[in-house]
Motif scaffolding. Structure first.
Motif, PDB file in Angstrom:
ATOM      1  N   TYR A  64      32.884  -8.607  -7.374  1.00  0.00           N
ATOM      2  CA  TYR A  64      31.888  -7.628  -6.940  1.00  0.00           C
ATOM      3  C   TYR A  64      31.088  -8.167  -5.755  1.00  0.00           C
ATOM      4  O   TYR A  64      30.720  -9.328  -5.711  1.00  0.00           O
TER       5      TYR A  64
ATOM      6  N   SER B 210      27.655  -7.009  -3.447  1.00  0.00           N
ATOM      7  CA  SER B 210      26.565  -6.057  -3.193  1.00  0.00           C
ATOM      8  C   SER B 210      26.469  -5.846  -1.690  1.00  0.00           C
ATOM      9  O   SER B 210      27.129  -6.536  -0.903  1.00  0.00           O
ATOM     10  N   ASP B 211      25.591  -4.940  -1.289  1.00  0.00           N
ATOM     11  CA  ASP B 211      25.409  -4.655   0.142  1.00  0.00           C
ATOM     12  C   ASP B 211      24.874  -5.862   0.891  1.00  0.00           C
ATOM     13  O   ASP B 211      25.051  -5.987   2.093  1.00  0.00           O
TER      14      ASP B 211
ATOM     15  N   GLU C  26      28.779  -0.430 -12.152  1.00  0.00           N
ATOM     16  CA  GLU C  26      28.218  -0.889 -10.881  1.00  0.00           C
ATOM     17  C   GLU C  26      26.699  -1.042 -10.941  1.00  0.00           C
ATOM     18  O   GLU C  26      26.148  -1.950 -10.329  1.00  0.00           O
ATOM     19  N   SER C  27      26.022  -0.197 -11.712  1.00  0.00           N
ATOM     20  CA  SER C  27      24.565  -0.364 -11.823  1.00  0.00           C
ATOM     21  C   SER C  27      24.248  -1.619 -12.634  1.00  0.00           C
ATOM     22  O   SER C  27      23.272  -2.315 -12.347  1.00  0.00           O
TER      23      SER C  27
ATOM     24  N   GLU D 182      24.640  -4.455 -10.168  1.00  0.00           N
ATOM     25  CA  GLU D 182      23.528  -4.483  -9.216  1.00  0.00           C
ATOM     26  C   GLU D 182      22.276  -5.104  -9.832  1.00  0.00           C
ATOM     27  O   GLU D 182      21.544  -5.811  -9.166  1.00  0.00           O
ATOM     28  N   LYS D 183      22.038  -4.807 -11.111  1.00  0.00           N
ATOM     29  CA  LYS D 183      20.833  -5.276 -11.788  1.00  0.00           C
ATOM     30  C   LYS D 183      20.919  -6.731 -12.223  1.00  0.00           C
ATOM     31  O   LYS D 183      19.914  -7.327 -12.582  1.00  0.00           O
TER      32      LYS D 183
ATOM     33  N   ARG E 299      22.705 -11.677  -8.733  1.00  0.00           N
ATOM     34  CA  ARG E 299      23.218 -10.998  -7.539  1.00  0.00           C
ATOM     35  C   ARG E 299      22.320 -11.200  -6.328  1.00  0.00           C
ATOM     36  O   ARG E 299      22.762 -11.129  -5.205  1.00  0.00           O
ATOM     37  N   ASN E 300      21.035 -11.405  -6.562  1.00  0.00           N
ATOM     38  CA  ASN E 300      20.090 -11.468  -5.453  1.00  0.00           C
ATOM     39  C   ASN E 300      19.848 -12.886  -4.958  1.00  0.00           C
ATOM     40  O   ASN E 300      19.159 -13.093  -3.989  1.00  0.00           O
TER      41      ASN E 300
END
Length: 187
Positions: A123, A125-126, A166-167, A170-171, A175-176
């Motif tokens: 996966y 993320s943007d 996908e949500s 993202e959460k 990921r961040n």
């Protein structure tokens, strides 16, 4: 010879209208169980329809276990797969061709948890760099397999299952964070 007859006549645990997972193709629906004579042998065949692929597969009842066909995952296994998505991506530092083979094997294993691992690991993320074409293809294949099983278990649509998956990705807190931590651990 007697053992073969017992196996062939043993009633199948699968019945018409059941959803099943065939490892190499994903989720399909049993349309019926039929008997055919092939090369002088009478076979009991489970007929599985894969609607998206517009494909029908006939699996001899005696081969169900050896091909790895199984019922849909239980709710707790789906929950475990969703929990797997929340974990930190584990990307080995090996050549892409080797990792791609491993991902492909996990996808074709039919194991929902293994497929969730592939979805998690591939996966992007943007905020992350773009994937190569082959990475994207494997990610989409794994996502589709997982979503179809989640949708069948939860009696929702494939799109709703993709949105849920996908949500969840993202959460996920990992990921961040930048990937520097991974590189430091590898060094």
């Amino acid at each position: 010879m007697a053992a073969k007859k017992k196996t062939a006549s043993k009633k199948s645990e699968f019945k018409a209208n059941d959803f099943v997972v065939y490892p190499a193709h994903g989720v399909g629906k049993i349309t019926g169980i039929e008997k055919q004579e092939v090369a002088g042998h009478k076979l009991e065949l489970i007929v599985i329809n894969f609607e998206k692929e517009k494909m029908t597969l006939r699996v001899p009842v005696t081969k169900v276990q050896s091909v790895g066909m199984r019922r849909l995952a239980a709710d707790d296994v789906v929950g475990q797969a969703i929990k797997t998505l929340k974990g930190r991506a584990r990307v080995k530092r090996t050549m892409w061709s080797r990792r791609a083979q491993e991902y492909e094997a996990k996808i074709n294993s039919g194991d929902l948890i293994a497929i969730a691992e592939v979805v998690r690991d591939l996966y992007r993320s943007d905020k992350q760099p773009e994937q190569s074409y082959s990475e994207r293809q494997l990610y989409e294949q794994a996502l589709e397999r997982m979503a179809r099983e989640v949708a069948a278990v939860e009696k929702s649509t494939d799109d709703e299952a993709v949105t849920k998956i996908e949500s969840t990705l993202e959460k996920a807190p990992s990921r961040n964070k930048p990937e520097k931590e991974d590189e430091e651990k590898a060094a």
